[in-house]
Design a protein around this motif. Sequence first.
Motif, PDB file in Angstrom:
ATOM      1  N   ILE A  23       2.441  -0.163   0.724  1.00  0.00           N
ATOM      2  CA  ILE A  23       1.251  -0.365  -0.094  1.00  0.00           C
ATOM      3  C   ILE A  23       1.661  -0.220  -1.554  1.00  0.00           C
ATOM      4  CG2 ILE A  23      -1.096   0.394  -0.596  1.00  0.00           C
ATOM      5  CD1 ILE A  23      -1.041   1.656   2.254  1.00  0.00           C
ATOM      6  N   PHE A  24       1.239  -1.188  -2.369  1.00  0.00           N
ATOM      7  CA  PHE A  24       1.585  -1.207  -3.783  1.00  0.00           C
ATOM      8  C   PHE A  24       0.334  -1.187  -4.643  1.00  0.00           C
ATOM      9  CE2 PHE A  24       4.937  -3.437  -1.542  1.00  0.00           C
ATOM     10  CZ  PHE A  24       6.100  -2.986  -2.147  1.00  0.00           C
ATOM     11  N   ASP A  25       0.445  -0.565  -5.821  1.00  0.00           N
ATOM     12  CA  ASP A  25      -0.562  -0.694  -6.865  1.00  0.00           C
ATOM     13  C   ASP A  25      -0.004  -1.752  -7.823  1.00  0.00           C
ATOM     14  OD1 ASP A  25      -2.291  -0.523  -9.010  1.00  0.00           O
ATOM     15  OD2 ASP A  25      -2.230   1.658  -9.130  1.00  0.00           O
ATOM     16  N   ILE A  26      -0.703  -2.875  -7.963  1.00  0.00           N
ATOM     17  CA  ILE A  26      -0.165  -4.005  -8.732  1.00  0.00           C
ATOM     18  C   ILE A  26      -0.893  -4.211 -10.060  1.00  0.00           C
ATOM     19  CG2 ILE A  26       0.764  -5.214  -6.730  1.00  0.00           C
ATOM     20  CD1 ILE A  26      -1.757  -6.955  -6.726  1.00  0.00           C
ATOM     21  N   LYS A  27      -1.569  -3.149 -10.558  1.00  0.00           N
ATOM     22  CA  LYS A  27      -2.341  -3.335 -11.788  1.00  0.00           C
ATOM     23  C   LYS A  27      -1.479  -3.410 -13.042  1.00  0.00           C
ATOM     24  CE  LYS A  27      -3.483   1.509 -12.404  1.00  0.00           C
ATOM     25  NZ  LYS A  27      -4.506   2.473 -12.138  1.00  0.00           N
ATOM     26  N   GLY A  28      -0.315  -2.809 -13.043  1.00  0.00           N
ATOM     27  CA  GLY A  28       0.543  -2.833 -14.222  1.00  0.00           C
ATOM     28  C   GLY A  28       1.465  -4.034 -14.235  1.00  0.00           C
ATOM     29  N   ARG A  29       2.384  -4.016 -15.162  1.00  0.00           N
ATOM     30  CA  ARG A  29       3.352  -5.101 -15.271  1.00  0.00           C
ATOM     31  C   ARG A  29       4.288  -5.143 -14.068  1.00  0.00           C
ATOM     32  NH1 ARG A  29       6.740  -6.577 -20.668  1.00  0.00           N
ATOM     33  NH2 ARG A  29       7.422  -8.575 -19.901  1.00  0.00           N
ATOM     34  N   GLU A  30       4.689  -3.962 -13.598  1.00  0.00           N
ATOM     35  CA  GLU A  30       5.556  -3.835 -12.426  1.00  0.00           C
ATOM     36  C   GLU A  30       4.763  -3.187 -11.293  1.00  0.00           C
ATOM     37  OE1 GLU A  30       8.819  -4.775 -12.026  1.00  0.00           O
ATOM     38  OE2 GLU A  30       8.657  -5.734 -13.991  1.00  0.00           O
ATOM     39  N   PRO A  31       4.857  -3.705 -10.067  1.00  0.00           N
ATOM     40  CA  PRO A  31       4.174  -3.069  -8.927  1.00  0.00           C
ATOM     41  C   PRO A  31       4.706  -1.649  -8.707  1.00  0.00           C
ATOM     42  CG  PRO A  31       5.037  -5.216  -8.311  1.00  0.00           C
ATOM     43  CD  PRO A  31       5.573  -4.909  -9.668  1.00  0.00           C
ATOM     44  N   ARG A  32       3.799  -0.724  -8.370  1.00  0.00           N
ATOM     45  CA  ARG A  32       4.174   0.660  -8.095  1.00  0.00           C
ATOM     46  C   ARG A  32       3.915   0.943  -6.621  1.00  0.00           C
ATOM     47  NH1 ARG A  32       1.270   5.589  -8.288  1.00  0.00           N
ATOM     48  NH2 ARG A  32      -0.568   4.424  -8.915  1.00  0.00           N
ATOM     49  N   VAL A  33       4.926   1.456  -5.931  1.00  0.00           N
ATOM     50  CA  VAL A  33       4.809   1.751  -4.504  1.00  0.00           C
ATOM     51  C   VAL A  33       3.940   2.988  -4.315  1.00  0.00           C
ATOM     52  CG1 VAL A  33       6.058   2.369  -2.404  1.00  0.00           C
ATOM     53  CG2 VAL A  33       7.056   0.750  -4.012  1.00  0.00           C
ATOM     54  N   ILE A  34       2.909   2.873  -3.458  1.00  0.00           N
ATOM     55  CA  ILE A  34       2.053   4.006  -3.117  1.00  0.00           C
ATOM     56  C   ILE A  34       2.492   4.602  -1.786  1.00  0.00           C
ATOM     57  CG2 ILE A  34      -0.285   4.691  -2.502  1.00  0.00           C
ATOM     58  CD1 ILE A  34      -1.297   2.576  -4.382  1.00  0.00           C
ATOM     59  N   CYS A  35       2.749   3.762  -0.812  1.00  0.00           N
ATOM     60  CA  CYS A  35       3.219   4.191   0.512  1.00  0.00           C
ATOM     61  C   CYS A  35       4.488   3.408   0.798  1.00  0.00           C
ATOM     62  CB  CYS A  35       2.152   3.913   1.570  1.00  0.00           C
ATOM     63  SG  CYS A  35       2.687   4.303   3.233  1.00  0.00           S
ATOM     64  N   ASN A  36       5.602   4.100   0.863  1.00  0.00           N
ATOM     65  CA  ASN A  36       6.882   3.425   0.958  1.00  0.00           C
ATOM     66  C   ASN A  36       7.434   3.412   2.375  1.00  0.00           C
ATOM     67  OD1 ASN A  36       9.239   2.166   0.309  1.00  0.00           O
ATOM     68  ND2 ASN A  36      10.197   3.954  -0.599  1.00  0.00           N
ATOM     69  N   GLY A  37       7.317   2.289   3.024  1.00  0.00           N
ATOM     70  CA  GLY A  37       8.029   2.063   4.270  1.00  0.00           C
ATOM     71  C   GLY A  37       7.558   2.840   5.471  1.00  0.00           C
ATOM     72  N   GLY A  38       6.256   3.100   5.586  1.00  0.00           N
ATOM     73  CA  GLY A  38       5.744   3.728   6.796  1.00  0.00           C
ATOM     74  C   GLY A  38       5.991   2.825   7.992  1.00  0.00           C
ATOM     75  N   LYS A  39       6.217   3.427   9.152  1.00  0.00           N
ATOM     76  CA  LYS A  39       6.428   2.652  10.376  1.00  0.00           C
ATOM     77  C   LYS A  39       5.184   2.761  11.242  1.00  0.00           C
ATOM     78  CE  LYS A  39      10.322   1.530  11.869  1.00  0.00           C
ATOM     79  NZ  LYS A  39      10.826   0.219  12.117  1.00  0.00           N
ATOM     80  N   PHE A  40       4.802   1.680  11.886  1.00  0.00           N
ATOM     81  CA  PHE A  40       3.632   1.630  12.752  1.00  0.00           C
ATOM     82  C   PHE A  40       4.043   2.085  14.149  1.00  0.00           C
ATOM     83  CE2 PHE A  40       0.336  -0.883  15.117  1.00  0.00           C
ATOM     84  CZ  PHE A  40      -0.742  -0.136  14.676  1.00  0.00           C
ATOM     85  N   VAL A  41       4.201   3.409  14.292  1.00  0.00           N
ATOM     86  CA  VAL A  41       4.638   4.014  15.545  1.00  0.00           C
ATOM     87  C   VAL A  41       3.782   5.233  15.859  1.00  0.00           C
ATOM     88  CG1 VAL A  41       7.040   3.246  15.304  1.00  0.00           C
ATOM     89  CG2 VAL A  41       6.367   5.465  14.405  1.00  0.00           C
TER      90      VAL A  41
END
Length: 92
Positions: A23-41
């Motif tokens: 999940i990314f926050d894309i409001k700025g110039r560069e996207p900021r990762v909010i949730c990095n690489g969670g696995k659906f397990v």
Amino acid sequence: MPTCLDIKNTYLAIATDVGVIKIFDIKGREPRVICNGGKFVDQKSGQNLGMIKSIKVNADGSRVSIISNKVHHQGNRSEEHTSELQSRQYLV
């Protein structure tokens, strides 16, 4: 490889073919990762919860909704089930 994505306000949710969710926050110039690489397990067993068919993020990026198909093999027959989970607590 990304298979599903959703954008709501300034939030982008992405699911891949191997069940990785970001999940990314894309409001700025560069996207900021909010949730990095969670696995659906499953948190207890580590088993895959199924193939992600759809992902949706809410307006403030605090929750995602996932629809998945899981195939259960019984003899020569396969059954397909659809499940929906809402919450980041399911992301490991």
